[in-house]
Design an enzyme around this catalytic site. Structure first.
Site, short mmCIF file in Angstrom:
data_model
loop_
_atom_site.label_atom_id
_atom_site.label_comp_id
_atom_site.label_asym_id
_atom_site.label_seq_id
_atom_site.Cartn_x
_atom_site.Cartn_y
_atom_site.Cartn_z
N LYS A 26 0.82 -1.28 0.11
CA LYS A 26 -0.03 -0.19 -0.04
C LYS A 26 0.79 1.43 0.00
O LYS A 26 0.55 2.27 -0.58
CB LYS A 26 -1.03 -0.21 1.07
N ARG A 31 2.54 6.18 -3.21
CA ARG A 31 3.65 6.70 -3.86
C ARG A 31 3.80 6.75 -5.27
O ARG A 31 3.95 7.80 -6.00
CB ARG A 31 5.17 6.50 -3.11
N GLY A 99 -5.23 7.55 6.22
CA GLY A 99 -4.36 8.39 6.63
C GLY A 99 -3.00 8.61 5.86
O GLY A 99 -2.62 9.94 5.76
N SER A 172 7.91 8.73 12.01
CA SER A 172 6.82 8.67 11.24
C SER A 172 7.11 8.92 9.66
O SER A 172 7.65 9.90 9.16
CB SER A 172 5.76 9.97 11.73
N GLN A 174 4.95 9.03 7.34
CA GLN A 174 4.22 9.83 6.53
C GLN A 174 4.49 11.30 6.88
O GLN A 174 4.51 12.26 5.91
CB GLN A 174 2.72 9.71 7.31
N ASP A 324 2.50 -1.16 11.74
CA ASP A 324 1.22 -1.64 11.42
C ASP A 324 0.91 -3.05 11.65
O ASP A 324 -0.32 -3.59 11.70
CB ASP A 324 0.99 -1.52 9.79
N LYS A 351 -3.73 5.69 14.68
CA LYS A 351 -3.90 5.07 13.54
C LYS A 351 -5.49 5.17 13.38
O LYS A 351 -5.87 5.88 13.90
CB LYS A 351 -3.27 3.70 13.84
N ARG A 355 -5.29 2.13 17.95
CA ARG A 355 -4.89 0.76 17.80
C ARG A 355 -4.35 0.07 18.95
O ARG A 355 -4.47 -1.57 19.08
CB ARG A 355 -4.26 0.58 16.48
N ARG A 399 -7.01 -3.63 10.38
CA ARG A 399 -6.10 -4.51 10.89
C ARG A 399 -6.44 -5.30 12.04
O ARG A 399 -6.08 -6.39 12.34
CB ARG A 399 -4.69 -3.74 11.13
#
Length: 450
Positions: A26, A31, A99, A172, A174, A324, A351, A355, A399
């Site tokens: 993913k 990307r 996210g 992170s 992200q 994850d 998350k 989570r 998940r």
């Protein structure tokens, strides 16, 4: 309004067997679409994950002016607009449950002099965005959102974006990626410092498309420098199988007696393989064959066989490489002998759901006690199968849902989840794949078992 899909899993037959392929990675899929949109020329993508999260990114790239076309299963083509060439979208960009897409697109938009509004589903609208909007504001972009910077979020990109020099306060990928994406449009050099290394797909793909990227590493600390305003060129991308998705059939094979499962073409980027290292430390029979490089990323075929697992102490420094995978690792620990301690899991609180709390609740609903000590999760077990028998509230977290259904395949009693419909956001046909390995209906709609 989407109908929920209560689902139950339980032991079925003599274990799990077979060779399977899981959906494309993913992180790489998101990307590939974004860099294709920023490149000059055409980008051909194979193996793209066609889950809802990635399809939201494809739709957003279309709305921002790129030509995005599906040519066949997993085969996509993007005709980009070049760095700085994105156009103002005519409507709100709905990122669904993703996210990753929302945060990375904030970086894309920050460097373009356009106005856009991002929103998402109920779960995504609860998730914090200030971790990316705060550093991106320093390049000249303006963000206006709900309390805490949450979606819906309006973005006014900078007309003349400034290069950023940013030390990421918590690990992170992200945040790092959002800053680098904004830096593409800035004159000068954007610099990002990480105290702990996170997945480096953005750096790898920037190089693949022709950007000048330099990385200096000192232990876990990394400094990434990007020269701004490159001319990215369309380039073919082969998306490896997602290690986060491969985790579910592999862990199931480790837990269900008599099992042996191979997952083909799994991404083995060393910043993504913390789970596999941890499972081996727990005594898992987990081997890699046919190692190769595809699209700039190392891949291989992973085989897992039923194993008696032992407790493990996972250092906090490993968390970014497997953030994850902690819910399904917690399920594995519920079947292990001894105490498992997973350190430094604060990132799990922000998350798709909290989570960390959802994982504790998943275990508790099925007779497995655990403790949260600060940001550590502690699970002590005697090596017997988890009792099972519970109904897990998933909080729209794919998940958590998949981890609970994996638990049900090996626990003493079946395990149910309140909803499995949103699993398709990351793993289309997860239930069909797992039932194929089981040779029967091990996972089924809850009403069919009544």
């Amino acid at each position: 309004m989407r109908a929920s899909a209560p689902t139950i899993s339980g032991p079925n037959g003599p274990g799990l067997h077979g060779r399977v392929s899981v959906p494309g990675d993913k992180s790489v899929s998101h990307r590939a679409l974004m860099f294709g949109a920023l490149a000059v020329g055409t980008t051909d993508i194979t193996g793209l994950l066609e889950g809802e999260d990635v399809l939201r990114t494809a739709a957003a790239m279309r709305a921002l002016g790129a030509e995005v076309e599906r040519l066949g299963p997993g085969r996509w083509q993007v005709a980009g607009r070049g760095v700085g060439g994105l156009v103002e979208p005519a409507d709100v960009l709905d990122m669904g449950n993703s996210g990753t897409a929302a945060r990375l697109i904030c970086g894309l938009l920050a460097g373009h002099p356009i106005f856009a509004v991002l929103t998402g589903d109920a779960s995504l609208r609860k998730r914090p965005m200030r971790r990316v909007t705060d550093p991106l504001s320093a390049c000249g972009a303006r963000f206006t959102g709900r309390e805490g910077g949450r979606l819906p979020l309006s973005v006014e990109g900078a007309a003349d974006p400034l290069p950023l020099d940013y030390a990421v306060p918590v690990p992170s990928a992200q945040v790092k990626s959002a800053v680098l994406l904004a830096g593409l449009c800035a004159r000068g050099t954007t610099r990002v410092e990480e105290r702990e290394a996170t997945r480096d797909h953005t750096e790898n793909m920037l190089r693949h498309f022709g950007a000048a990227v330099r990385v200096e590493a000192d232990g876990n600390r990394r400094v990434i420098e990007l020269d701004g305003q490159p001319e990215l060129r369309g380039a073919p991308v082969v998306v490896p199988a997602d290690p986060s998705s491969a985790a579910f059939p592999l862990v199931a094979a480790l837990l269900v007696p008599g099992s042996r499962v191979t997952v083909e073409g799994v991404g083995l980027n060393p910043l993504r393989t913390g789970l596999f290292d941890t499972l081996r430390e727990m005594g898992a029979e987990l081997t890699v064959s046919n190692r190769r490089v595809e699209g700039g990323e190392p891949v291989g075929d992973l085989t897992a066989a039923f194993s008696e697992l032992r407790g493990v102490d996972v250092p906090a420094a490993r968390a970014p490489s497997m953030i994850d995978e902690y819910p399904v690792l917690a399920v594995a620990a519920a079947f292990a002998r001894g105490t498992s301690r997973f350190r430094g899991l604060g990132e799990l609180r922000v998350k798709e759901s909290d989570r960390l709390a959802a994982t504790v609740a998943l275990l508790a609903a099925n007779g497995v006690q655990s403790e949260v000590e600060g940001d550590d999760l502690v699970i002590a077990r005697d090596g017997s199968p988890a009792p099972g028998g519970g109904v897990v509230e998933t909080h729209m977290d794919h998940r958590i849902a998949m981890s609970a259904l994996v638990m049900g395949l090996a626990s003493a009693r079946p395990v149910a989840v309140d909803d499995s419909a949103f699993i398709d956001t990351s793993f289309p046909d997860f239930i069909g794949l797992m039932n194929g390995l089981a040779g029967g209906t091990a996972i089924a709609p809850l009403e069919e078992t009544a």
